[in-house]
Motif scaffolding. Structure first.
Motif, PDB file in Angstrom:
ATOM      1  N   ALA A 189      17.149  28.472   9.037  1.00  0.00           N
ATOM      2  CA  ALA A 189      17.829  27.243   9.007  1.00  0.00           C
ATOM      3  C   ALA A 189      17.117  26.380   7.911  1.00  0.00           C
ATOM      4  O   ALA A 189      17.405  25.695   6.972  1.00  0.00           O
ATOM      5  N   TRP A 190      15.797  26.255   8.083  1.00  0.00           N
ATOM      6  CA  TRP A 190      14.876  24.978   7.425  1.00  0.00           C
ATOM      7  C   TRP A 190      14.762  25.378   5.914  1.00  0.00           C
ATOM      8  O   TRP A 190      14.949  24.552   5.082  1.00  0.00           O
ATOM      9  N   VAL A 191      14.672  26.769   5.627  1.00  0.00           N
ATOM     10  CA  VAL A 191      14.492  27.151   4.197  1.00  0.00           C
ATOM     11  C   VAL A 191      15.747  26.735   3.574  1.00  0.00           C
ATOM     12  O   VAL A 191      15.815  26.356   2.546  1.00  0.00           O
ATOM     13  N   GLN A 192      16.684  27.253   4.202  1.00  0.00           N
ATOM     14  CA  GLN A 192      18.322  27.001   3.443  1.00  0.00           C
ATOM     15  C   GLN A 192      18.429  25.628   3.332  1.00  0.00           C
ATOM     16  O   GLN A 192      19.274  25.399   2.467  1.00  0.00           O
ATOM     17  N   ALA A 193      17.825  24.724   4.010  1.00  0.00           N
ATOM     18  CA  ALA A 193      18.020  23.336   3.775  1.00  0.00           C
ATOM     19  C   ALA A 193      17.164  22.685   2.900  1.00  0.00           C
ATOM     20  O   ALA A 193      17.437  21.466   2.442  1.00  0.00           O
ATOM     21  N   LEU A 194      16.257  23.331   2.396  1.00  0.00           N
ATOM     22  CA  LEU A 194      15.256  22.883   1.292  1.00  0.00           C
ATOM     23  C   LEU A 194      16.140  22.423  -0.194  1.00  0.00           C
ATOM     24  O   LEU A 194      17.072  23.221  -0.529  1.00  0.00           O
ATOM     25  N   ASP A 195      15.680  21.379  -0.711  1.00  0.00           N
ATOM     26  CA  ASP A 195      16.114  21.008  -1.924  1.00  0.00           C
ATOM     27  C   ASP A 195      15.836  22.125  -2.940  1.00  0.00           C
ATOM     28  O   ASP A 195      14.608  22.463  -2.879  1.00  0.00           O
TER      29      ASP A 195
ATOM     30  N   MET B 135      12.501  21.697 -11.537  1.00  0.00           N
ATOM     31  CA  MET B 135      12.187  23.021 -10.890  1.00  0.00           C
ATOM     32  C   MET B 135      13.368  23.700 -10.654  1.00  0.00           C
ATOM     33  O   MET B 135      14.386  23.687 -10.618  1.00  0.00           O
ATOM     34  N   ASP B 136      12.809  25.135 -10.965  1.00  0.00           N
ATOM     35  CA  ASP B 136      13.965  26.224 -10.731  1.00  0.00           C
ATOM     36  C   ASP B 136      14.465  26.292  -9.325  1.00  0.00           C
ATOM     37  O   ASP B 136      13.824  25.735  -8.514  1.00  0.00           O
ATOM     38  N   GLU B 137      15.553  27.072  -9.016  1.00  0.00           N
ATOM     39  CA  GLU B 137      16.138  27.358  -7.767  1.00  0.00           C
ATOM     40  C   GLU B 137      15.041  28.189  -7.183  1.00  0.00           C
ATOM     41  O   GLU B 137      14.484  29.066  -7.451  1.00  0.00           O
ATOM     42  N   LEU B 138      14.979  27.701  -5.748  1.00  0.00           N
ATOM     43  CA  LEU B 138      14.223  28.551  -4.803  1.00  0.00           C
ATOM     44  C   LEU B 138      15.029  29.882  -4.243  1.00  0.00           C
ATOM     45  O   LEU B 138      16.149  29.736  -3.867  1.00  0.00           O
ATOM     46  N   LYS B 139      14.328  30.818  -4.305  1.00  0.00           N
ATOM     47  CA  LYS B 139      14.782  32.140  -3.789  1.00  0.00           C
ATOM     48  C   LYS B 139      13.987  32.555  -2.650  1.00  0.00           C
ATOM     49  O   LYS B 139      12.952  32.074  -2.460  1.00  0.00           O
ATOM     50  N   TRP B 140      14.528  33.647  -1.781  1.00  0.00           N
ATOM     51  CA  TRP B 140      13.726  34.057  -0.705  1.00  0.00           C
ATOM     52  C   TRP B 140      12.224  34.568  -0.993  1.00  0.00           C
ATOM     53  O   TRP B 140      11.356  34.428  -0.007  1.00  0.00           O
ATOM     54  N   ILE B 141      12.346  35.169  -2.209  1.00  0.00           N
ATOM     55  CA  ILE B 141      10.940  35.681  -2.825  1.00  0.00           C
ATOM     56  C   ILE B 141       9.814  34.720  -3.014  1.00  0.00           C
ATOM     57  O   ILE B 141       8.811  34.883  -3.102  1.00  0.00           O
ATOM     58  N   ASP B 142      10.176  33.527  -3.296  1.00  0.00           N
ATOM     59  CA  ASP B 142       9.411  32.215  -3.485  1.00  0.00           C
ATOM     60  C   ASP B 142       8.499  32.043  -2.351  1.00  0.00           C
ATOM     61  O   ASP B 142       8.751  30.661  -2.001  1.00  0.00           O
ATOM     62  N   THR B 143       7.706  32.693  -1.570  1.00  0.00           N
ATOM     63  CA  THR B 143       7.316  32.264  -0.171  1.00  0.00           C
ATOM     64  C   THR B 143       6.399  31.215  -0.304  1.00  0.00           C
ATOM     65  O   THR B 143       6.424  30.363   0.697  1.00  0.00           O
ATOM     66  N   LEU B 144       5.418  31.249  -1.352  1.00  0.00           N
ATOM     67  CA  LEU B 144       4.437  30.156  -1.437  1.00  0.00           C
ATOM     68  C   LEU B 144       5.173  28.674  -1.506  1.00  0.00           C
ATOM     69  O   LEU B 144       4.600  27.712  -1.138  1.00  0.00           O
TER      70      LEU B 144
END
Length: 67
Positions: free
Chosen positions: A35-41, A1-10
């Motif tokens: 904090a939880w979003v930043q901790a996601l793989d 999977m590609d990197e997650l960015k803030w815009i990848d809300t779903l």
């Protein structure tokens, strides 16, 4: 999977729902959500790029995902 960015809300909401199955997303604090979003793989974005509108969109997507 590609990197997650803030815009990848779903995709973020799906991963949060999997990572925190006992959390009701209707009652989360945005500080915790941030904090939880930043901790996601795979999440790799500037923490400063987040704002209330983005966090609200993630929260709404998570609520839909949890239902």
């Amino acid at each position: 999977m590609d990197e997650l960015k803030w815009i990848d809300t779903l995709e973020i909401a799906i991963q949060l729902n999997d990572a925190y199955p006992d959390v009701d997303p209707r009652y989360i604090r945005f500080t915790d959500l941030h904090a939880w979003v930043q901790a996601l793989d795979g999440f790799n974005d500037d923490p400063e790029k987040s704002n209330e509108k983005i966090l609200e969109a993630i929260q709404m997507a998570w609520i839909e995902e949890a239902e």
